[in-house]
Write an enzyme that holds these catalytic residues in place. Structure first.
Site, PDB file in Angstrom:
ATOM      1  N   LYS A   1       0.832  -1.189   0.000  1.00  0.00           N
ATOM      2  CA  LYS A   1       0.000   0.000   0.000  1.00  0.00           C
ATOM      3  C   LYS A   1       0.868   1.241   0.000  1.00  0.00           C
ATOM      4  O   LYS A   1       2.002   1.145   0.492  1.00  0.00           O
ATOM      5  CB  LYS A   1      -0.950   0.046   1.188  1.00  0.00           C
ATOM      6  CG  LYS A   1      -0.362  -0.335   2.555  1.00  0.00           C
ATOM      7  CD  LYS A   1       0.846   0.370   3.108  1.00  0.00           C
ATOM      8  CE  LYS A   1       0.805   1.855   3.368  1.00  0.00           C
ATOM      9  NZ  LYS A   1       2.097   2.377   3.919  1.00  0.00           N
TER      10      LYS A   1
ATOM     11  N   TYR B   1      -3.977   4.130   6.056  1.00  0.00           N
ATOM     12  CA  TYR B   1      -4.500   3.149   7.017  1.00  0.00           C
ATOM     13  C   TYR B   1      -5.816   3.639   7.625  1.00  0.00           C
ATOM     14  O   TYR B   1      -6.745   2.862   7.843  1.00  0.00           O
ATOM     15  CB  TYR B   1      -3.501   2.922   8.163  1.00  0.00           C
ATOM     16  CG  TYR B   1      -2.304   2.096   7.791  1.00  0.00           C
ATOM     17  CD1 TYR B   1      -2.391   0.710   7.723  1.00  0.00           C
ATOM     18  CD2 TYR B   1      -1.077   2.690   7.529  1.00  0.00           C
ATOM     19  CE1 TYR B   1      -1.294  -0.053   7.387  1.00  0.00           C
ATOM     20  CE2 TYR B   1       0.027   1.936   7.195  1.00  0.00           C
ATOM     21  CZ  TYR B   1      -0.083   0.561   7.123  1.00  0.00           C
ATOM     22  OH  TYR B   1       1.010  -0.194   6.793  1.00  0.00           O
TER      23      TYR B   1
HETATM   24  P1  NAD Z   1      12.555   1.421   1.885  1.00  0.00           P
HETATM   25  O1  NAD Z   1      12.991   2.728   1.345  1.00  0.00           O
HETATM   26  O2  NAD Z   1      13.183   0.907   3.127  1.00  0.00           O
HETATM   27  O3  NAD Z   1      12.671   0.264   0.773  1.00  0.00           O
HETATM   28  C1  NAD Z   1      12.494   0.511  -0.583  1.00  0.00           C
HETATM   29  C2  NAD Z   1      13.435  -0.353  -1.385  1.00  0.00           C
HETATM   30  O4  NAD Z   1      13.344   0.034  -2.762  1.00  0.00           O
HETATM   31  C3  NAD Z   1      14.911  -0.179  -0.975  1.00  0.00           C
HETATM   32  O5  NAD Z   1      15.547  -1.427  -0.957  1.00  0.00           O
HETATM   33  C4  NAD Z   1      15.501   0.663  -2.103  1.00  0.00           C
HETATM   34  O6  NAD Z   1      16.866   0.407  -2.327  1.00  0.00           O
HETATM   35  C5  NAD Z   1      14.650   0.203  -3.285  1.00  0.00           C
HETATM   36  N1  NAD Z   1      14.650   1.156  -4.387  1.00  0.00           N
HETATM   37  C6  NAD Z   1      14.761   0.806  -5.685  1.00  0.00           C
HETATM   38  N2  NAD Z   1      14.773   1.893  -6.464  1.00  0.00           N
HETATM   39  C7  NAD Z   1      14.685   2.951  -5.653  1.00  0.00           C
HETATM   40  C8  NAD Z   1      14.647   4.348  -5.868  1.00  0.00           C
HETATM   41  N3  NAD Z   1      14.678   4.863  -7.094  1.00  0.00           N
HETATM   42  N4  NAD Z   1      14.552   5.145  -4.794  1.00  0.00           N
HETATM   43  C9  NAD Z   1      14.470   4.640  -3.545  1.00  0.00           C
HETATM   44  N5  NAD Z   1      14.491   3.320  -3.270  1.00  0.00           N
HETATM   45  C10 NAD Z   1      14.597   2.487  -4.321  1.00  0.00           C
HETATM   46  O7  NAD Z   1      10.953   1.539   2.113  1.00  0.00           O
HETATM   47  P2  NAD Z   1      10.017   0.567   2.939  1.00  0.00           P
HETATM   48  O8  NAD Z   1       9.737   1.189   4.250  1.00  0.00           O
HETATM   49  O9  NAD Z   1      10.542  -0.795   2.908  1.00  0.00           O
HETATM   50  O10 NAD Z   1       8.652   0.681   2.093  1.00  0.00           O
HETATM   51  C11 NAD Z   1       8.491  -0.016   0.881  1.00  0.00           C
HETATM   52  C12 NAD Z   1       6.996  -0.128   0.563  1.00  0.00           C
HETATM   53  O11 NAD Z   1       6.350  -0.838   1.607  1.00  0.00           O
HETATM   54  C13 NAD Z   1       6.257   1.194   0.448  1.00  0.00           C
HETATM   55  O12 NAD Z   1       5.290   1.090  -0.566  1.00  0.00           O
HETATM   56  C14 NAD Z   1       5.561   1.344   1.778  1.00  0.00           C
HETATM   57  O13 NAD Z   1       4.372   2.106   1.715  1.00  0.00           O
HETATM   58  C15 NAD Z   1       5.258  -0.081   2.132  1.00  0.00           C
HETATM   59  N6  NAD Z   1       5.192  -0.312   3.575  1.00  0.00           N
HETATM   60  C16 NAD Z   1       4.134  -1.009   4.067  1.00  0.00           C
HETATM   61  C17 NAD Z   1       4.070  -1.286   5.418  1.00  0.00           C
HETATM   62  C18 NAD Z   1       2.958  -2.139   5.956  1.00  0.00           C
HETATM   63  O14 NAD Z   1       2.805  -2.239   7.158  1.00  0.00           O
HETATM   64  N7  NAD Z   1       2.171  -2.776   5.096  1.00  0.00           N
HETATM   65  C19 NAD Z   1       5.054  -0.825   6.272  1.00  0.00           C
HETATM   66  C20 NAD Z   1       6.127  -0.125   5.755  1.00  0.00           C
HETATM   67  C21 NAD Z   1       6.186   0.124   4.388  1.00  0.00           C
END
Ligand code: NAD
Length: 406
Positions: free
Chosen positions: A148, A236
């Site tokens: 999401k 959420y």
């Molecule tokens: P994050 O930034 O930690 O992870 C993103 C990943 O994408 C990283 O490994 C990064 O290297 C990669 N990536 C690839 N191309 C990129 C670019 N151009 N710029 C930035 N990063 C790039 O983020 P996250 O917290 O892991 O969130 C990822 C997704 O998960 C989001 O859509 C977020 O909304 C969702 N999320 C959901 C929940 C939940 O409880 N369901 C919780 C946290 C995050």
């Protein structure tokens, strides 16, 4: 170990936890709250029959929650990782017993079309990248579970839904609270009439964003996040108001406040508050912020009682308080690994054994409501009609069962 809960036990537990008088007056609601017999998702499958997942994006959520969750999954297994960082991908693969052939880069993503180990591709990338990698996975013949919010624009959300239809593959949006026992308990109590007619829902979801972390730097960027705190945490609350009431808002009005001297808020808003009007007469107040103290709470105020979930949407440690009702004030709710449960549910959807609870259309409804909130806030609270005819296909409270203990 988790135990599956029988339909009868769930029914008894819910009755025991709710007002006897209210329950007695809502026999129809009681039968509606029992999970459907089709729910199979506590079955433990042999390794060879588990559904294989490719995890796309090895960031905070993937590494800290999703990959560890496979240890608790009963019908799902890690089959591949996709990352732009080859060294990290190789390390994560090795740590999880995957062969080198299960490591993908974004460039050789399409190779998965010929990889029978992968049935579901789980998109865990920054929001603006969800659409491209979802559509590429669908075109490669894979089912997709997408984090999401499903996308950053309505057009992207629609394109994802169209691509799933064209590929004849499943697209599910990862709303983990649809499988979380406390959220399900509140839904069932509301459906059963235990607090009388629901009048108000209040959701507050936000925290202080830290621009020095890689995960928050893109969240503070409008292009990559599609809406800052609203897209990250507010969604959420939007989704919760809809599943708690089991109806769709017909009108929204919203306000925002952003201190543009705060370097975090160059392109996104900080504090946004909104109000949804529902056909039943219920109203939902929601807020989100990337500059207030960490809060993930909701409450439902009914004619005769109040259900307070604070916190209500953490990965664990959620707490329910029941006000104005006989019975336990803080009923014990089992804790489960929400990510394992969500993936197992997706696996059963793929097997044809469980109904789809959150299809692409469910994510699209939230994108449309997020846009209506932003549009209203930009116009100083102007009311915006939101009755686009969407109706949730499946009520999570009617189909998703919970274990007796985790
Ligand atoms: P994050 O930034 O930690 O992870 C993103 C990943 O994408 C990283 O490994 C990064 O290297 C990669 N990536 C690839 N191309 C990129 C670019 N151009 N710029 C930035 N990063 C790039 O983020 P996250 O917290 O892991 O969130 C990822 C997704 O998960 C989001 O859509 C977020 O909304 C969702 N999320 C959901 C929940 C939940 O409880 N369901 C919780 C946290 C995050």
């Amino acid at each position: 170990m988790t135990d599956p809960i029988s339909r009868r036990t769930l029914f008894e537990m819910t009755v025991a936890g709710a007002s006897a008088a209210a329950m007695a007056s809502s026999a129809t609601a009681q039968s509606a709250q029992r999970p459907a017999a089709s729910s199979q998702s506590w079955t433990t499958y042999p390794e060879g029959e588990k559904v294989g997942y490719a995890i796309v994006g090895l960031g905070k959520l993937a590494l800290e929650e999703i990959i560890p969750a496979f240890k608790h999954a009963r019908g799902s297994k890690l089959a591949a990782v996709v990352s732009g960082d080859p060294a990290k991908a190789r390390r994560v693969a090795a740590e999880n017993g995957l062969p080198a052939s299960a490591v993908y880069s974004y460039a050789d993503y399409e190779r998965m079309a010929n990889d029978p180990r992968i049935q579901v591709v789980y998109i865990v990338l920054p929001n603006s990248m969800h659409a491209e990698y979802t559509i590429r996975a669908l075109k490669a013949g894979k089912h997709v579970l997408c984090e999401k919010p499903m996308a950053t624009t309505i057009a992207d959300g629609e394109a994802m839904i169209a691509a799933a239809k064209q590929a004849n593959r499943k697209l599910m949006i990862a709303y983990r609270c649809h499988y979380e026992p406390l959220n399900l308990e509140v839904m069932r109590r509301v459906r059963a009439g235990s607090i009388g007619k629901p009048r108000m829902v209040v959701t507050n979801m936000g925290r202080q964003a830290d621009p020095n972390t890689p995960w928050d730097s893109w969240r503070l960027d409008m292009g990559m996040s599609g809406g800052g705190a609203l897209a990250d945490m507010g969604v959420y609350g939007i989704n919760a108001a809809r599943y708690l009431l089991n109806e769709e808002p017909t009108e929204v009005t919203a306000w925002s406040y952003t201190d543009r001297s705060d370097p975090r808020f160059k392109t996104t808003e900080d504090l946004i508050a909104w109000q949804f009007r529902f056909p039943s007469g219920a109203i939902a107040n929601g807020s989100t912020s990337f500059a207030y103290s960490a809060t993930v709470s909701f409450q439902v105020i009914g004619e005769t009682g109040r259900l307070v979930a604070d916190p209500g949407a953490f990965y664990g440690g959620n707490r329910l308080t029941v006000e104005g009702q006989p019975g336990e004030r803080n009923p014990q709710i089992v804790e489960i690994d929400q990510f394992a449960r969500e993936m197992d549910w997706m696996s059963d959807v793929v097997r044809g054994k469980a109904p789809m609870v959150a299809p692409g259309e469910e994510g699209l409804q939230d994108l449309r409501l997020m846009k209506a909130i932003m549009d209203s806030a930009a116009r100083g609270g102007a009311p915006i009609r939101t009755d686009w005819g969407y109706r949730r296909p499946v009520d999570p409270a009617a189909v998703v069962d919970v274990p007796r203990r985790a």
